[in-house]
Design an enzyme around this catalytic site. Structure first.
Site, short mmCIF file in Angstrom:
data_model
loop_
_atom_site.label_atom_id
_atom_site.label_comp_id
_atom_site.label_asym_id
_atom_site.label_seq_id
_atom_site.Cartn_x
_atom_site.Cartn_y
_atom_site.Cartn_z
N THR A 62 37.54 41.01 35.50
CA THR A 62 37.19 40.79 36.90
C THR A 62 37.06 39.29 37.16
OG1 THR A 62 35.79 41.50 38.72
CG2 THR A 62 34.70 41.29 36.59
N LYS A 66 41.18 37.37 36.40
CA LYS A 66 42.30 38.32 36.56
C LYS A 66 43.68 37.67 36.43
CE LYS A 66 39.98 41.84 39.29
NZ LYS A 66 40.00 42.73 40.45
N ASP A 102 44.25 47.97 40.28
CA ASP A 102 43.63 47.69 41.58
C ASP A 102 44.48 48.22 42.74
OD1 ASP A 102 41.24 46.46 40.86
OD2 ASP A 102 42.11 44.45 40.80
N ILE A 217 36.35 46.89 51.22
CA ILE A 217 36.36 47.01 49.75
C ILE A 217 35.08 46.48 49.09
CG2 ILE A 217 38.91 46.90 49.74
CD1 ILE A 217 38.54 44.28 48.04
N1 LIG Z 1 35.92 47.90 45.51
C1 LIG Z 1 36.64 47.38 44.54
O1 LIG Z 1 37.10 48.06 43.62
C2 LIG Z 1 36.92 45.90 44.54
C3 LIG Z 1 37.97 45.39 43.73
C4 LIG Z 1 38.21 44.01 43.77
C5 LIG Z 1 37.42 43.20 44.56
N2 LIG Z 1 36.41 43.73 45.31
C6 LIG Z 1 35.57 42.87 46.17
O2 LIG Z 1 36.42 42.18 47.06
C7 LIG Z 1 35.91 40.89 47.34
C8 LIG Z 1 37.00 39.85 47.12
O3 LIG Z 1 37.39 39.84 45.75
P1 LIG Z 1 38.58 38.89 45.23
O4 LIG Z 1 38.80 39.23 43.81
O5 LIG Z 1 39.73 38.91 46.16
O6 LIG Z 1 37.86 37.44 45.34
P2 LIG Z 1 38.55 36.02 45.58
O7 LIG Z 1 39.90 35.97 44.97
O8 LIG Z 1 37.53 35.03 45.19
O9 LIG Z 1 38.75 35.95 47.20
C9 LIG Z 1 37.65 35.84 48.06
C10 LIG Z 1 38.07 36.05 49.52
O10 LIG Z 1 36.89 36.08 50.33
C11 LIG Z 1 36.91 35.01 51.27
N3 LIG Z 1 35.55 34.50 51.44
C12 LIG Z 1 34.61 34.31 50.47
N4 LIG Z 1 33.45 33.88 51.01
C13 LIG Z 1 33.68 33.79 52.35
C14 LIG Z 1 32.87 33.40 53.46
N5 LIG Z 1 31.60 33.02 53.30
N6 LIG Z 1 33.40 33.43 54.70
C15 LIG Z 1 34.69 33.82 54.88
N7 LIG Z 1 35.51 34.20 53.88
C16 LIG Z 1 35.00 34.19 52.62
C17 LIG Z 1 37.85 33.97 50.67
O11 LIG Z 1 38.35 33.13 51.71
P3 LIG Z 1 38.93 31.66 51.39
O12 LIG Z 1 40.36 31.85 51.02
O13 LIG Z 1 38.74 30.94 52.66
O14 LIG Z 1 38.09 31.10 50.27
C18 LIG Z 1 38.93 34.90 50.07
O15 LIG Z 1 39.77 35.39 51.08
C19 LIG Z 1 34.68 40.73 46.45
O16 LIG Z 1 33.55 41.05 47.23
C20 LIG Z 1 34.87 41.78 45.38
O17 LIG Z 1 33.64 42.26 44.86
C21 LIG Z 1 36.16 45.07 45.31
#
Ligand SMILES: NC(=O)c1ccc[n+]([C@@H]2O[C@H](COP(=O)([O-])OP(=O)(O)OC[C@H]3O[C@@H](n4cnc5c(N)ncnc54)[C@H](OP(=O)(O)O)[C@@H]3O)[C@@H](O)[C@H]2O)c1
Length: 273
Positions: A62, A66, A102, A217
């Site tokens: 995670t 990844k 995923d 998600i």
């Molecule tokens: N349910 C599930 O199985 C599952 C699986 C995977 C992930 N998730 C969840 O999905 C979320 C994203 O995961 P990821 O792996 O894609 O993370 P990531 O690669 O770090 O991407 C984070 C995303 O969130 C945005 N973001 C973060 N903080 C923000 C804020 N304060 N205001 C506006 N935008 C914000 C970022 O925007 P910028 O580009 O502007 O930084 C980016 O688009 C996490 O909460 C994770 O726990 C859930």
């Protein structure tokens, strides 16, 4: 001998994966255990080495590893190479095989509800790793168009380019530019971390209605502000924990070669909230 599995990442203390997999082992009487292992950014090589040393049978990957994990793999499956990231690794006598569950894990609750994706219009909020797997999922299922809304427009543009490359029409906007256009879309997906700390919805929910499918998600809390508002407006809701379960069930099948006990896994995480 007991087989050991793990999830690696940082932070890792709030991961629900150990509960999900250990509940499944108990239900099926498998001599296996699953642990959470904190591997900080920059320490992945040492982390992987130590997992190999203890003859780990498989592990989930995670944030933040990844993408970086790919270079430590001996083989990758098709989803891994399309998405450019892995979340599931099996250890076949020292050979590390990478998978990405995923994308199918995201699609699983949509398919379970028989919601049509073909020709649909999607508003995808977020442009990180999860959004990339989700884009690949909508492309595979032949959605018509994805609008990617993100805080950082540059990241949304990069994801829109990836979408074009894999054959789906896409455009990029900032979160502000979404305005009150939610009703223009069949699917509205939050793939940012907004909501994890109880923040307000990343977009206006005013025009979300009973025809909208809203999929957040974020799995903890279950009822994010986006979900609460969308429920009030009569939308079909898909919860983040359903994606978590979908990807876990697929990882389970890869590692053990048998169907995962989905209902047991579901009970184990719903009991955590
Ligand atoms: N349910 C599930 O199985 C599952 C699986 C995977 C992930 N998730 C969840 O999905 C979320 C994203 O995961 P990821 O792996 O894609 O993370 P990531 O690669 O770090 O991407 C984070 C995303 O969130 C945005 N973001 C973060 N903080 C923000 C804020 N304060 N205001 C506006 N935008 C914000 C970022 O925007 P910028 O580009 O502007 O930084 C980016 O688009 C996490 O909460 C994770 O726990 C859930």
């Amino acid at each position: 001998m007991t087989k050991t599995y793990a999830v690696i990442g940082d932070p890792i203390d709030n991961s629900l994966s150990p509960n999900i997999h250990n509940a499944a082992f108990k239900k099926l009487g498998l001599d296996c255990t699953y642990i959470a292992y904190r591997v900080p950014k920059g320490e992945l090589a040492a982390g992987v080495e130590s997992l190999k040393k203890i003859k780990i049978s498989g592990f989930n990957v995670t944030i933040p590893h990844k993408v970086a994990m790919i270079k430590f793999l001996d083989t990758v499956d098709e989803n891994c190479s399309i998405i450019g990231a892995t979340n599931t690794v099996s250890n076949d006598e020292g050979k590390l095989r990478g998978y990405n569950t995923d994308m199918e894990g995201f699609l699983d609750p949509i398919k379970k509800r028989n919601l049509p994706i073909k020709d649909s219009k999607v508003l995808l909020i977020g442009a990180g790793g999860a959004a990339r797997a989700i884009t690949a999922g909508f492309a595979k299922e032949k959605a018509r168009k994805i609008t990617i809304a993100n805080r950082t427009l540059q990241n949304a543009n990069a994801l829109a380019q990836f979408a074009h490359k894999i054959g789906i029409d896409a455009n990029a906007v900032t979160l502000d530019q979404v305005g009150e256009t939610a009703s223009d879309y069949n699917f509205i997906v939050n793939a940012t971390s907004i909501g994890m700390k109880g923040e307000p919805s990343p977009i206006s929910t005013k025009t979300i209605n009973e025809k909208s499918v809203v999929y957040d998600i974020v799995s903890k809390p279950i009822n994010t502000d986006l979900i609460q508002q969308s429920k009030k407006n009569g939308a079909t809701i898909i919860y983040g924990y359903e994606m978590l379960l979908g990807q876990a069930a697929l990882a389970f099948k890869i590692w053990h070669g048998i169907e995962a006990p989905y209902e047991t896994m579901k009970k184990s995480i719903l009991g955590m909230f």
